[in-house]
Design an enzyme around this catalytic site. Structure first.
Site, PDB file in Angstrom:
ATOM      1  N   GLU A  92       0.953  -8.907  -3.542  1.00  0.00           N
ATOM      2  CA  GLU A  92       1.484  -8.772  -4.906  1.00  0.00           C
ATOM      3  C   GLU A  92       2.990  -9.030  -4.902  1.00  0.00           C
ATOM      4  O   GLU A  92       3.806  -8.142  -5.176  1.00  0.00           O
ATOM      5  CB  GLU A  92       1.081  -7.395  -5.454  1.00  0.00           C
ATOM      6  CG  GLU A  92      -0.452  -7.279  -5.518  1.00  0.00           C
ATOM      7  CD  GLU A  92      -1.012  -5.859  -5.701  1.00  0.00           C
ATOM      8  OE1 GLU A  92      -0.233  -4.910  -5.907  1.00  0.00           O
ATOM      9  OE2 GLU A  92      -2.252  -5.715  -5.630  1.00  0.00           O
ATOM     10  N   HIS A 122       2.293  -2.330  -8.673  1.00  0.00           N
ATOM     11  CA  HIS A 122       1.330  -3.345  -8.236  1.00  0.00           C
ATOM     12  C   HIS A 122       1.390  -4.560  -9.151  1.00  0.00           C
ATOM     13  O   HIS A 122       2.087  -4.565 -10.149  1.00  0.00           O
ATOM     14  CB  HIS A 122      -0.093  -2.778  -8.344  1.00  0.00           C
ATOM     15  CG  HIS A 122      -0.402  -1.678  -7.404  1.00  0.00           C
ATOM     16  ND1 HIS A 122      -1.225  -1.842  -6.307  1.00  0.00           N
ATOM     17  CD2 HIS A 122      -0.020  -0.374  -7.376  1.00  0.00           C
ATOM     18  CE1 HIS A 122      -1.331  -0.694  -5.661  1.00  0.00           C
ATOM     19  NE2 HIS A 122      -0.616   0.206  -6.281  1.00  0.00           N
ATOM     20  N   GLU A 174       0.883  -2.293 -13.223  1.00  0.00           N
ATOM     21  CA  GLU A 174       0.348  -3.578 -12.778  1.00  0.00           C
ATOM     22  C   GLU A 174       1.179  -4.605 -13.542  1.00  0.00           C
ATOM     23  O   GLU A 174       1.118  -4.661 -14.763  1.00  0.00           O
ATOM     24  CB  GLU A 174      -1.141  -3.722 -13.136  1.00  0.00           C
ATOM     25  CG  GLU A 174      -2.075  -2.806 -12.371  1.00  0.00           C
ATOM     26  CD  GLU A 174      -2.498  -3.367 -11.013  1.00  0.00           C
ATOM     27  OE1 GLU A 174      -2.112  -4.509 -10.689  1.00  0.00           O
ATOM     28  OE2 GLU A 174      -3.202  -2.656 -10.281  1.00  0.00           O
ATOM     29  N   HIS A 201       0.541  -3.280  -1.812  1.00  0.00           N
ATOM     30  CA  HIS A 201      -0.421  -4.343  -1.542  1.00  0.00           C
ATOM     31  C   HIS A 201       0.379  -5.615  -1.316  1.00  0.00           C
ATOM     32  O   HIS A 201       1.062  -6.098  -2.223  1.00  0.00           O
ATOM     33  CB  HIS A 201      -1.384  -4.528  -2.725  1.00  0.00           C
ATOM     34  CG  HIS A 201      -2.415  -3.451  -2.810  1.00  0.00           C
ATOM     35  ND1 HIS A 201      -2.878  -2.944  -3.996  1.00  0.00           N
ATOM     36  CD2 HIS A 201      -3.094  -2.795  -1.832  1.00  0.00           C
ATOM     37  CE1 HIS A 201      -3.798  -2.010  -3.744  1.00  0.00           C
ATOM     38  NE2 HIS A 201      -3.942  -1.896  -2.445  1.00  0.00           N
ATOM     39  N   ARG A 239      -4.105  -8.225   1.439  1.00  0.00           N
ATOM     40  CA  ARG A 239      -3.836  -7.066   0.585  1.00  0.00           C
ATOM     41  C   ARG A 239      -3.535  -5.790   1.379  1.00  0.00           C
ATOM     42  O   ARG A 239      -2.653  -5.002   1.016  1.00  0.00           O
ATOM     43  CB  ARG A 239      -5.069  -6.850  -0.296  1.00  0.00           C
ATOM     44  CG  ARG A 239      -5.205  -5.524  -1.025  1.00  0.00           C
ATOM     45  CD  ARG A 239      -6.560  -5.498  -1.730  1.00  0.00           C
ATOM     46  NE  ARG A 239      -6.938  -4.199  -2.237  1.00  0.00           N
ATOM     47  CZ  ARG A 239      -6.637  -3.760  -3.471  1.00  0.00           C
ATOM     48  NH1 ARG A 239      -5.935  -4.506  -4.294  1.00  0.00           N
ATOM     49  NH2 ARG A 239      -7.038  -2.566  -3.871  1.00  0.00           N
TER      50      ARG A 239
END
Lengths: 277, 421
Positions: free
Chosen positions: B184, B308, B382, B181, B239
């Site tokens: 990020e 991510h 994440e 993405h 994104r």
């Protein structure tokens, strides 16, 4: 500073609840018995989402850029389905200063997600900051803004690299406080928000004691991952309430569903206004 | 006194120029007695030595730093040794230092790193800069690092994967990808840091080196190059990919909803304008197809980690269904240890669990597909933070984020190596 109570005092709410007729057959989305309190794993995303909803409420109502809080950790969470009304979360969580990241004490909160209106929040936080110091910081900032002869204009706070000019920190704070109102209104059990960026901010110089700003803010919506663009008009008089008016992309289908577009055209709005100024 | 005169004479003969500093050294003397202090003070009288005092003699215990021109080095050292005055060499070659500084200044102006040791890991970089970094890394160690082109994006950009290998043929491997993405940014930046870290560890005897004795590591730093460029040129919050499928009003597909695992089910959108648009069909995106092809043809990947931001989570499959994976207990335990290792560095708080219970239902996700392909150790991270800066994480947090994440990756890699299947 005293904790803030939700619009409906807790006692009145209880009275209302007890006078509700038995719920018509309604399928709760949760595998829990309506009416009973259910403990949640503090890591549960619904718990942190509810905690943030409570913080949006607090960050808006305090109307103080120096007192903004971010969630640190949920310590305890329970949930109760109130048939015919909504879902209520009971939370205990720790917080940190939104701007400085320092420990800002723990909070107790209840968040009632309703079907057709914004959530109702009760929140009470322990205070770790010096009240006098907070007042001084807010005062300093307020007077700086109030004595501008030329309107402050800025873009991209933070910038792409996450930098925020020291001079823009209080603007960022004011934007968060105002956006918290928007985020509170939009928050549901299943939709959460963070303020992702201030795309543009422009001051409107006033003759009275208030300070006035136009903002374009980007809100990050989860789990949809959508970036909502909101035009926010804000008036601050140092003491609450913060007066906020807003319109977001999803509200008037400005930019369809947001994705596939960039924000150049919307940011251009400010430049137009500057020309007419 | 005679020795001093001798030294002076030698110094007078030496015709040191001050145009350049080739061979000049900086010596440090820390006088610990009155006698030593006196001797050092006397050196200041000897103009012919052309000693340049960076730090002049003061008192006992105060360091004295002297830049010594090349011709004066031997005489001075001999004199100090003869008089029992201890010294150390602070800078072995002043000119080399000057050169380096000039190189760094040039680099800053031209934004082109000269080596991976002068690359700035504390800033965010463009696609060109990251691709240049990869080439530098390979050039510095062609026997251990290679660059593979696994496909092309919609806008025809090459998709590169770095391979770290000590040899063998098709060894069991670990895959790490960042930047799927594009907004990020801390992930691509961390990927760059990981590349350097793997390379650095390859040359050190402990830790990672022993994983690389048995396994290869594949690292895809910019998994969504078109999106990444778009975040630099047009929309920092972009994104998805930049594909334009016929009939679609909007651009791009969510590459983490485009995999063939639960594709079409809840947890992705069928609306092209949505940020979680799954795409017209599974693997419609060349960025995704490239990895699918690579994984299938390699056939021996044992751990797959897709990175991510933000939320501070370590997740394992599934996202598309509440059914637990058969290896849930083990994955949960590995995640627990990895998160503990991560937190041990800076106290950063992570939660962990399956995607669907920890974050939300998501169908067509990367690690659901890789797990179903038989890659047991499939994880998604994440990274920082939890919402204050979100995607716009300050560059100052890149290195701490990469460092702590690496601790978690080490746990996963070590476990994989210790439990090969």
């Amino acid at each position: 500073m005293p904790g803030f109570r939700a619009a409906l005092p807790a006692a009145l709410l209880l009275l209302l609840l007890s006078s509700f007729p038995p719920a018509a057959a309604e399928q709760p989305p949760w595998p829990w018995t309506p009416g009973a309190m259910h403990a949640l794993n503090p890591s549960d995303r619904h718990a942190s989402r509810a905690a943030w909803t409570a913080l949006h409420y607090s960050n808006y109502h305090e109307a103080s850029p120096s007192t903004l809080r971010a969630l640190r950790q949920v310590l305890k969470a329970t949930v109760k389905i109130i048939p015919g009304l909504g879902v209520k979360y009971y939370l205990q969580f720790t917080t940190e200063g939104y701007i400085n990241g320092e420990n800002a004490g723990s909070c107790l909160a209840t968040v009632l997600y309703l079907k057709k209106s914004p959530p109702e929040v009760y929140i009470k936080c322990a205070h770790t900051q010096d009240k006098k110091q907070i007042q001084e910081e807010d005062n300093k900032f307020y007077h700086y803004l109030h004595h501008q002869t030329k309107p402050i204009i800025a873009n991209n706070i933070p910038d792409s690299h996450g930098n925020i000019d020291r001079a823009h920190l209080p603007l960022w704070g004011l934007a968060i406080a105002g956006s918290s109102y928007i985020m509170l209104e939009k928050s549901t059990e299943n939709l959460g928000y963070f303020m992702a960026q201030v795309k543009a901010v422009k001051q409107r110089i006033r003759k009275d004691s208030a300070v006035e700003f136009e903002f374009i803010v980007l809100l990050h919506e989860t789990p949809t991952q959508k970036i909502e663009l909101c035009h926010m008009h804000l008036i601050w008089t140092l003491s609450p309430p913060l007066r906020v008016k807003y319109i977001c992309t999803s509200d008037n289908h400005w930019l369809e569903d947001g994705s596939g577009q960039d924000y150049g055209s919307a940011a251009g709005l400010f430049h137009e206004k500057e020309g007419n100024f | 006194m005679r020795a001093l005169l001798l030294l002076a004479a030698l110094g007078a003969v030496a015709a040191a120029t001050t145009e350049n500093f080739v061979g000049h050294q900086v010596l440090r003397i820390v006088p610990s007695s009155d006698a030593e202090l006196q001797k050092v003070r006397e050196l200041q009288e000897l103009e012919h030595l052309q000693l340049d005092f960076w730090l002049s003699p003061r008192g006992l215990g105060d360091p004295v730093d002297i830049r010594v021109p090349f011709p004066s080095l031997q005489p001075l050292k001999a004199h100090l040794e003869a008089n029992g005055v201890p010294y150390s060499i602070m800078i072995e070659d002043v000119q080399a230092l000057v050169d380096l500084e000039q190189m760094q200044m040039l680099r800053r102006r031209r934004f082109m790193p000269f080596s991976t040791s002068t690359f700035d890991y504390t800033s965010y970089h463009t696609l060109d800069e990251i691709y240049a970094f990869m080439d530098l890394l390979v050039a510095e160690n062609p026997n251990l690092v290679s660059k593979l082109e696994i496909g092309h994006t919609t806008e025809n950009r090459p998709i590169y994967v770095l391979k770290f290998s000590k040899g063998g043929t098709n060894r069991p491997a670990i895959w790490i990808d960042t930047g799927i993405h594009s907004r990020e940014w801390v992930t691509q930046a961390s990927g760059v840091w990981f590349a350097k870290k793997v390379w650095a560890d390859l040359t050190s005897p402990k830790g990672l080196a022993n994983i690389l004795d048995q396994m290869d590591i594949f690292l895809e730093i910019v998994t969504n190059p078109d999106g990444f460029v778009f975040t630099h040129t047009s929309n920092r919050m972009w994104r998805k990919t930049r594909s334009k499928h016929s009939g679609a009003l909007c651009v791009g597909v969510d590459p983490n909803r485009n995999w063939d695992a639960g594709f079409g089910g809840s947890g992705a959108s069928s609306n092209p304008c949505s940020e979680t648009y799954r795409g017209p069909y599974a693997n419609s995106e060349p960025e995704v197809q490239a990895i699918v092809d690579f994984v299938k043809s390699h056939g021996n990947i044992k751990a797959f980690i897709s990175i991510h931001s933000y939320s501070q989570l370590l997740l394992y499959p599934y996202g598309y269904t509440t059914t637990a994976v058969p290896d849930k207990e083990e994955l949960h335990q590995v995640a627990k240890e990895a998160v503990a290792a991560l937190s041990s560095l800076y106290g950063t708080n992570y939660k962990y669990g399956s995607i669907i219970t920890t974050i939300y239902q998501a169908s067509g996700g990367t690690i659901d597909w890789t797990y179903n392909q038989g890659i047991k150790y499939s994880f998604t991270f994440e990274l920082r933070d939890t919402g204050r800066y979100g995607f716009l994480l300050p560059a100052s947090q890149i290195v701490p984020t990469a460092q702590e994440t690496w601790k978690a990756l080490e746990v996963i890699m070590a476990h994989t190596r210790g439990h090969l299947y």
